[in-house]
Design a protein around this motif. Structure first.
Motif, short mmCIF file in Angstrom:
data_model
loop_
_atom_site.label_atom_id
_atom_site.label_comp_id
_atom_site.label_asym_id
_atom_site.label_seq_id
_atom_site.Cartn_x
_atom_site.Cartn_y
_atom_site.Cartn_z
N ASP A 268 14.84 -17.66 4.63
CA ASP A 268 16.18 -17.11 5.12
C ASP A 268 16.68 -18.46 5.94
O ASP A 268 16.24 -19.06 6.59
N LEU A 269 17.99 -18.41 5.31
CA LEU A 269 18.91 -19.53 5.58
C LEU A 269 19.28 -19.44 7.35
O LEU A 269 19.04 -20.61 7.79
N ARG A 270 19.31 -18.35 7.64
CA ARG A 270 19.59 -18.16 9.21
C ARG A 270 18.27 -18.62 10.03
O ARG A 270 18.28 -19.37 11.23
N ALA A 271 17.20 -18.08 9.43
CA ALA A 271 15.77 -18.51 10.09
C ALA A 271 15.76 -20.12 10.04
O ALA A 271 15.32 -20.62 10.85
N LEU A 281 25.58 -22.50 10.77
CA LEU A 281 24.99 -22.35 9.54
C LEU A 281 25.58 -23.23 8.30
O LEU A 281 24.81 -23.59 7.59
N SER A 282 26.95 -23.34 8.35
CA SER A 282 27.25 -24.41 7.39
C SER A 282 26.51 -25.80 7.53
O SER A 282 26.53 -26.46 6.25
N THR A 283 26.28 -26.33 8.84
CA THR A 283 25.43 -27.42 8.72
C THR A 283 23.93 -27.29 8.14
O THR A 283 23.80 -28.36 7.49
N THR A 284 23.41 -26.17 8.38
CA THR A 284 22.06 -25.91 7.65
C THR A 284 22.43 -26.00 5.88
O THR A 284 21.52 -26.48 5.33
N GLN A 285 23.41 -25.42 5.62
CA GLN A 285 23.79 -25.32 4.23
C GLN A 285 23.97 -26.62 3.57
O GLN A 285 23.38 -26.98 2.70
N ALA A 286 24.61 -27.49 4.35
CA ALA A 286 24.89 -28.85 3.84
C ALA A 286 23.39 -29.86 4.17
O ALA A 286 23.43 -30.64 3.19
N TYR A 287 22.58 -29.18 4.90
CA TYR A 287 21.32 -29.82 4.90
C TYR A 287 20.52 -29.91 3.98
O TYR A 287 19.63 -30.76 3.72
N THR A 288 20.61 -28.74 3.18
CA THR A 288 19.71 -28.51 2.05
C THR A 288 20.35 -28.88 1.03
O THR A 288 21.47 -28.84 0.55
N ALA A 289 19.29 -29.22 -0.32
CA ALA A 289 19.66 -29.77 -1.32
C ALA A 289 19.36 -28.66 -2.59
O ALA A 289 18.85 -29.26 -3.74
N VAL A 290 19.74 -27.44 -2.42
CA VAL A 290 19.28 -26.64 -3.37
C VAL A 290 20.77 -26.20 -4.06
O VAL A 290 21.60 -25.81 -3.32
N ASP A 291 20.58 -26.16 -5.40
CA ASP A 291 21.61 -25.89 -6.27
C ASP A 291 22.09 -24.51 -6.09
O ASP A 291 21.44 -23.41 -5.57
N THR A 292 23.27 -24.20 -6.46
CA THR A 292 23.82 -22.96 -6.33
C THR A 292 23.22 -21.59 -7.08
O THR A 292 22.84 -20.43 -6.55
N ALA A 293 22.72 -22.25 -8.26
CA ALA A 293 22.10 -21.24 -9.11
C ALA A 293 20.51 -20.51 -8.31
O ALA A 293 20.27 -19.61 -8.40
N HIS A 294 20.10 -21.75 -7.55
CA HIS A 294 18.85 -21.23 -6.98
C HIS A 294 19.09 -20.37 -5.92
O HIS A 294 18.46 -19.34 -5.42
N LEU A 295 20.30 -20.77 -5.06
CA LEU A 295 20.65 -20.10 -3.86
C LEU A 295 20.94 -18.56 -4.20
O LEU A 295 20.59 -17.65 -3.61
N MET A 296 21.58 -18.41 -5.40
CA MET A 296 22.04 -17.06 -5.92
C MET A 296 20.63 -16.27 -6.30
O MET A 296 20.57 -14.98 -5.87
N ASP A 297 19.41 -17.10 -6.68
CA ASP A 297 18.29 -16.20 -7.15
C ASP A 297 17.60 -15.86 -6.14
O ASP A 297 17.07 -14.75 -5.64
N VAL A 298 17.68 -16.90 -4.82
CA VAL A 298 16.84 -16.44 -3.71
C VAL A 298 17.81 -15.27 -2.87
O VAL A 298 17.18 -14.15 -2.41
N TYR A 299 19.19 -15.28 -3.38
CA TYR A 299 19.92 -14.17 -2.55
C TYR A 299 19.50 -12.76 -3.18
O TYR A 299 19.34 -11.98 -2.68
N ASN A 300 19.37 -13.01 -4.52
CA ASN A 300 19.26 -11.45 -5.39
C ASN A 300 17.87 -11.33 -5.17
O ASN A 300 17.47 -9.86 -5.31
#
Length: 306
Positions: A268-271, A281-300
């Motif tokens: 979980d991104l917030r964890a 949270l935006s800092t954490t998002q920039a900190y990770t190098a996961v592509d958008t497609a993978h983020l959407m897969d995790v979200y789904n």
């Protein structure tokens, strides 16, 4: 600072004291603020031909701001550094305007220069593991090799900053299953400690010839003093050459890798934000190098549709 009027110098000092005491700014941040705002105030003195008192600062115009930024750029200040300086000046002006009761629109409306944000470059999971497994081959002395391995295991296994890992003391040993870490700006967070990290630190402690008690640093240099971050940077440089890894394989990259690999595994991104100690949270998002497609897969997968 000699170009700054006494009133402005006092105001700057009061602001810096407030940033340290109330906002919890780190010493390095205070030093940067002092330099950035001090340079701005000095420029305004030269720009207007006389020391600028508080009343003069209230009359700073858009043209004055443009002149300052143009001067900085002509002196070789890059867009990223200028954006940092402008941010410090704006923070100072917000405080000064509230204290003195004037409208700081000209300063606060100044646009920050655009620059390409450098995305962090974490190691691949196998490269991070190889780094930890190979770093102890760089030193013939067993306890030093164990020390280097333990530090890197903490960076990757717990997502610690190098300063946080080297800030541990003898009182933290043996490592508990949960560490309370005080990070940037005095922000405290709770970090779980994996068994592999606890075992790695325990192995170092068994071999270390120096007493590791009380408030003394847990990680020591060869002469017994506090371990210098540069030592870890150097040993990682030798290791990455041996492994054929890029120059971006630094101590901080291990922390990047911790965050990215957790997210890739469905974390979980917030964890992860809490584990890293990020305020935004935006800092954490920039900190990770996961592509958008993978983020959407995790979200789904973690937020299935009803």
């Amino acid at each position: 600072m000699t170009l700054i009027s006494p009133a402005c110098r006092d105001a700057l000092q009061h602001w810096l004291e407030g940033q340290k005491a109330l906002a919890g700014a780190a010493d390095n941040t205070i030093t940067a603020y002092q330099g950035d705002v001090g340079d701005f105030l000095s420029f305004m003195t030269l720009h207007h031909g006389a020391p600028q008192g508080l009343r003069a600062l209230e009359r700073i115009s858009v043209a004055d701001m443009r002149a300052w930024m143009a001067h900085a750029r002509s002196g070789g200040v890059g867009a990223r550094s200028l954006a940092r300086k402008l941010s410090a000046v704006k923070n100072f002006y917000r405080w000064l305007a509230e204290r003195e009761g004037f409208e700081p629109t000209a300063v606060l409306s100044t646009r920050s220069p655009r620059f390409q944000k450098k995305l962090p470059r974490p190691l691949a999971p196998d490269a991070a593991r190889a780094m930890i497994e190979t770093v102890d081959l760089q030193h013939a002395t067993a306890w030093v090799a164990a020390r280097d391995s333990a530090v890197l295991t903490l960076l990757y296994g717990c997502g610690l900053r190098i300063s946080e890992a080297l800030g541990l003391t003898g009182a933290d040993a043996p490592l508990p299953r949960v560490l309370r870490i005080v990070g940037k700006g005095g922000k405290e967070r709770v970090v779980p400690v994996l068994d592999v990290a606890r075992d790695s630190v325990a192995a170092y402690i068994r071999l270390c010839p120096h007493p590791l008690t009380g408030s003394e640093p847990l990680f020591r240099g060869v002469r017994g003093g506090a371990l210098n971050p540069r030592t870890i940077q150097d040993v990682m440089a030798r290791t990455r050459l041996q492994l054929g890894l890029p120059a971006t394989a630094t101590p901080h990259a291990m922390r990047h890798s911790f965050a990215t690999h957790l997210l890739e595994a469905g974390g979980d991104l917030r964890a992860i934000q809490e584990l890293l100690g990020h305020a935004s949270l935006s800092t954490t998002q920039a900190y990770t190098a996961v592509d958008t497609a993978h983020l959407m897969d995790v979200y789904n997968r973690t937020h299935p549709k009803a």
